[in-house]
Design a protein around this motif. Structure first.
Motif, PDB file in Angstrom:
ATOM      1  N   UNK A 122      39.838  -6.419 -20.779  1.00 27.00           N
ATOM      2  CA  UNK A 122      38.907  -6.985 -19.801  1.00 27.00           C
ATOM      3  C   UNK A 122      37.792  -7.651 -20.598  1.00 27.00           C
ATOM      4  N   UNK A 123      38.111  -8.838 -21.148  1.00 28.37           N
ATOM      5  CA  UNK A 123      37.234  -9.467 -22.131  1.00 28.37           C
ATOM      6  C   UNK A 123      35.874  -9.856 -21.587  1.00 28.37           C
ATOM      7  N   UNK A 124      35.765  -9.926 -20.266  1.00 28.40           N
ATOM      8  CA  UNK A 124      34.475 -10.377 -19.747  1.00 28.40           C
ATOM      9  C   UNK A 124      33.356  -9.374 -20.039  1.00 28.40           C
ATOM     10  N   UNK A 125      33.754  -8.099 -20.333  1.00 28.05           N
ATOM     11  CA  UNK A 125      32.726  -7.099 -20.631  1.00 28.05           C
ATOM     12  C   UNK A 125      32.290  -7.132 -22.098  1.00 28.05           C
ATOM     13  N   UNK A 126      32.882  -8.027 -22.885  1.00 25.66           N
ATOM     14  CA  UNK A 126      32.561  -8.128 -24.310  1.00 25.66           C
ATOM     15  C   UNK A 126      31.045  -8.125 -24.598  1.00 25.66           C
ATOM     16  N   UNK A 127      30.231  -8.883 -23.822  1.00 21.16           N
ATOM     17  CA  UNK A 127      28.800  -8.934 -24.165  1.00 21.16           C
ATOM     18  C   UNK A 127      28.088  -7.582 -24.096  1.00 21.16           C
ATOM     19  N   UNK A 128      28.623  -6.604 -23.333  1.00 18.96           N
ATOM     20  CA  UNK A 128      27.898  -5.325 -23.256  1.00 18.96           C
ATOM     21  C   UNK A 128      28.473  -4.276 -24.203  1.00 18.96           C
ATOM     22  N   UNK A 129      29.501  -4.652 -24.983  1.00 23.75           N
ATOM     23  CA  UNK A 129      30.109  -3.665 -25.886  1.00 23.75           C
ATOM     24  C   UNK A 129      29.100  -3.151 -26.910  1.00 23.75           C
TER      25      UNK A 129
ATOM     26  N   UNK B 141      12.867  -5.900 -21.329  1.00 22.37           N
ATOM     27  CA  UNK B 141      12.210  -6.144 -22.604  1.00 22.37           C
ATOM     28  C   UNK B 141      12.455  -7.570 -23.084  1.00 22.37           C
ATOM     29  N   UNK B 142      13.650  -8.098 -22.785  1.00 22.72           N
ATOM     30  CA  UNK B 142      13.977  -9.449 -23.223  1.00 22.72           C
ATOM     31  C   UNK B 142      13.524 -10.506 -22.220  1.00 22.72           C
ATOM     32  N   UNK B 143      12.989 -10.033 -21.117  1.00 18.29           N
ATOM     33  CA  UNK B 143      12.520 -10.955 -20.102  1.00 18.29           C
ATOM     34  C   UNK B 143      13.638 -11.785 -19.490  1.00 18.29           C
ATOM     35  N   UNK B 144      14.796 -11.148 -19.304  1.00 15.71           N
ATOM     36  CA  UNK B 144      15.900 -11.890 -18.688  1.00 15.71           C
ATOM     37  C   UNK B 144      16.399 -11.106 -17.479  1.00 15.71           C
ATOM     38  N   UNK B 145      17.216 -11.759 -16.682  1.00 16.16           N
ATOM     39  CA  UNK B 145      17.718 -11.097 -15.480  1.00 16.16           C
ATOM     40  C   UNK B 145      18.932 -10.251 -15.817  1.00 16.16           C
ATOM     41  N   UNK B 146      19.209  -9.281 -14.931  1.00  7.91           N
ATOM     42  CA  UNK B 146      20.409  -8.474 -15.109  1.00  7.91           C
ATOM     43  C   UNK B 146      21.636  -9.366 -15.021  1.00  7.91           C
ATOM     44  N   UNK B 147      22.613  -9.103 -15.904  1.00 10.09           N
ATOM     45  CA  UNK B 147      23.864  -9.860 -15.796  1.00 10.09           C
ATOM     46  C   UNK B 147      24.662  -9.258 -14.646  1.00 10.09           C
ATOM     47  N   UNK B 148      24.289  -9.635 -13.427  1.00  5.44           N
ATOM     48  CA  UNK B 148      24.875  -8.971 -12.256  1.00  5.44           C
ATOM     49  C   UNK B 148      26.384  -9.173 -12.173  1.00  5.44           C
ATOM     50  N   UNK B 149      26.865 -10.338 -12.642  1.00  2.97           N
ATOM     51  CA  UNK B 149      28.308 -10.568 -12.556  1.00  2.97           C
ATOM     52  C   UNK B 149      29.076  -9.615 -13.465  1.00  2.97           C
TER      53      UNK B 149
END
Lengths: 243, 395
Positions: free
Chosen positions: B80-87, B231-239
């Motif tokens: 499920x490669x889409x979760x790669x950024x949170x690994x 802390x990074x001042x960004x939105x939650x990656x809701x997708x």
């Protein structure tokens, strides 16, 4: 052959000669305390006029020996459950797990160890009786072979049925113990545990632990199989798109 | 290095001062503990040989690290490669969680300098022996899984590449060790059928600990994304995160049903109906840890709303903590014939360790390529980066 102790609450006068002898034998500091500690391995407690001796029960299948990660606690072939303070790293799982709450800890020391009755293993090995049984002038604690002690206990009940509860504590408690007890009042009234299972507690963890090798093999293979299938599927999809 | 810190406008704020105070207190307590014994700093006793450091630091530290193996399995085994950024952030959480556990154990063990005894004196009959090996091995696996982030940062691309190649066996070993470790913490309590209250005792304890850890571990993934996102001042990656809400519902739902079945079977529901001490504590745990998150996250609108998702995840994590404390403390109190309340120093140590872990996490996200937005994720790590941290959040 398994040796043990038979403690007859009806004969005990609560003089604590056993505790004193124990302290001397094990070179424990301080006076006899009113409950067992890491420095008082055994003591006679008074429960509404009835005496009861607190000490390690020397289980036939000891929970402490089964839970100790480094094998510091060990059941000897003669019967006593002994402790090797040189191995112990102080996780205190034995204290948490013991169905009789026997092992105690040296909370006041920077380098602490567990304190627990070892049924005078050095004496017993040489064929001698324990210090407590030798010290008892009233025959409340006697040392001997466990089978003989059970027969002796049953004989005492038969000879004086009104003087005893018709049971020997330690025959089946937590799978059976090396220390056996007789009482005139129900065991619960003496503060003895009465909700113990007949099967030794170590069987419950062993049921799980014994399956681990099979589990590791099956689970590892399955995980690899899943990986193989999913990546193969990706590969096929990629090839199809490429052609 | 200095310039980079300046460019991030690192400021000493409220949280850094608080963290520094707790760290100092932690060091003082550690000194007292090793000079005057456990009795001088804890409320542990012969009746309660295990307290907060086992119930919270060990049981919860390990459990909340469960997000790491769940997410790595999703990405590397289920593709499920889409979760790669949170690994990377979840592996970092897992690794810090385990380091936290090891530090707490070093304080809690009577003679921690003998911790290596578990390597040479074997007792395969002991669950603690299994736990010890799982801690050692899985901490090493997590360190290896995380190492590419550090190696890339300092330009060791060859070694990093090698670890990338070994990632599949590493992940498989990691998942196996986690399965064993999570369940073994439950197995620890199988040995006390006469002591642990029937609301918590069951032959299924290993399974309960495993499933509830997956639920809470995924909850932690959502929570830490939220906190570091702030802390990074960004939105939650809701997708990315909203889809994690569904497995939480499934896992905690199944877990809740199994718990209910055991409680109905062994008759301990009487404690709930009679509202005894244990019954009340069970209700607290079950409501915030199972019922509330399952209901909240099952509703699509709530799950896809950032506040709803974070609330559901937060409840799942809190309920998990209450459950572990119930098993280790509440459920054992009746058999011990008394109550255990941790000492101020015990609580301080636990809070300090959580704070230190969070501070290390925050520093790591700042200086290592962990989040995709991080300036260090790019191959050339020296690109000038825009200010990512709002001044008031810089802790």
């Amino acid at each position: 052959m398994t040796v043990g102790l038979l403690y007859d609450s009806t004969k005990c006068v609560g003089c604590n000669a056993c505790s004193e002898a124990c302290k001397e034998q094990n070179k424990l500091p301080g006076a006899v305390e009113d409950h067992p500690t890491a420095y008082t391995y055994t003591v006679v407690e008074d429960h509404n006029g009835a005496n009861v001796r607190k000490l390690c029960m020397h289980c036939l299948v000891p929970t402490c020996a089964s839970v100790c990660p480094v094998g510091a606690l060990r059941k000897t072939p003669e019967g006593p459950v002994v402790y090797d303070s040189e191995k112990c790293m102080g996780c205190r799982y034995c204290m948490m797990a013991c169905p009789f709450d026997v092992p105690k800890y040296q909370w006041d020391r920077a380098v602490p160890i567990v304190g627990k009755c070892i049924m005078c293993y050095d004496r017993v090995k040489e064929g001698q009786s324990t210090a407590c049984a030798t010290a008892c002038a009233y025959g409340a604690t006697v040392f001997g072979e466990r089978n003989n002690l059970i027969m002796d206990a049953r004989e005492r009940i038969r000879a004086n049925p009104s003087g005893y509860v018709d049971a020997v504590y330690g025959i089946k408690e937590a799978g059976g113990t090396g220390v056996l007890m007789l009482s005139a009042v129900p065991f619960g009234a003496l503060g003895l545990k009465t909700n113990l299972t007949d099967d030794p507690p170590p069987m419950r963890t062993w049921q799980v632990l014994s399956k681990l090798p099979d589990f590791v093999t099956v689970w590892g293979t399955s995980l690899y199989a899943i990986h193989w299938i999913t990546s193969r599927r990706d590969e096929v999809a990629k090839n199809e798109r490429g052609e | 290095m200095d310039q980079r810190i300046k460019s991030d406008r690192y400021r000493v704020g409220f949280w850094s001062i608080l963290c520094a105070i707790f760290t100092l207190a932690f060091l003082i307590i550690t000194y007292l503990r090793f000079t005057r014994g456990l009795g001088a700093v804890t409320n542990l006793s012969d009746r309660f040989p295990w307290g907060l450091w086992i119930g919270f630091d060990l049981l919860c530290g390990v459990g909340l690290a469960a997000g790491a193996f769940t997410v790595t399995a999703c990405v590397h085994l289920f593709n499920l490669k889409k979760f790669e950024p949170i690994v990377r952030p979840t592996i970092l959480t897992g690794f810090l969680g385990y380091v936290f556990v090891v530090i707490a154990l070093l304080l809690d063990l009577g003679q921690p300098w003998r911790i290596w005894h578990a390597i040479i004196y074997w007792n395969p009959h002991s669950v603690m022996f299994e736990v010890a090996w799982c801690v050692m091995l899985y901490t090493s696996v997590l360190a290896l899984e995380f190492s590419p982030a550090v190696l890339e940062r300092f330009g060791f691309h060859k070694i990093s590449h090698l670890i990338h190649k070994l990632i599949t066996p590493l992940v498989i070993i990691g998942v196996m060790l986690s399965t064993l470790h999570q369940s073994s913490l439950g197995s620890l309590y199988l040995i006390v059928p006469s002591k642990l209250h029937p609301l918590w005792y069951s032959q299924l304890l290993p399974l309960f600990f495993f499933t509830s850890a997956i639920g809470a571990g995924l909850g932690m993934v959502i929570l830490e994304s939220f906190l570091s996102g702030r802390a990074f001042g960004r939105h939650l990656e809701m997708d990315l995160l909203a889809p994690l809400g569904r497995p939480i519902v499934a896992v905690l739902g199944i877990y809740g049903l199994m718990r209910m079945q055991v409680i109905v079977r062994n008759g301990s529901y009487h404690d709930i109906l009679n509202f005894t001490y244990e019954g009340r504590m069970f209700l607290l745990e079950f409501t915030i840890g199972v019922l509330a998150p399952v209901i909240l996250l099952a509703i699509r609108k709530v799950r896809e709303n950032p506040t709803g998702l974070v609330l559901g995840a937060f409840l799942a994590v809190m309920g998990f903590v209450v459950n572990r404390l119930n098993v280790s403390v509440t459920g054992m109190e009746r058999a011990a014939g008394g109550h255990y309340v941790p000492s101020v120093m015990e609580v301080t140590v636990s809070v300090a360790l959580v704070g230190i872990a969070m501070a290390v996490f925050a520093l790591a996200t700042r200086f290592l390529p962990i989040f995709p937005e991080s300036k260090f994720t790019a191959r050339k790590a020296k690109m000038p980066a825009p200010r990512l941290i709002p001044a008031e959040e810089g802790e």
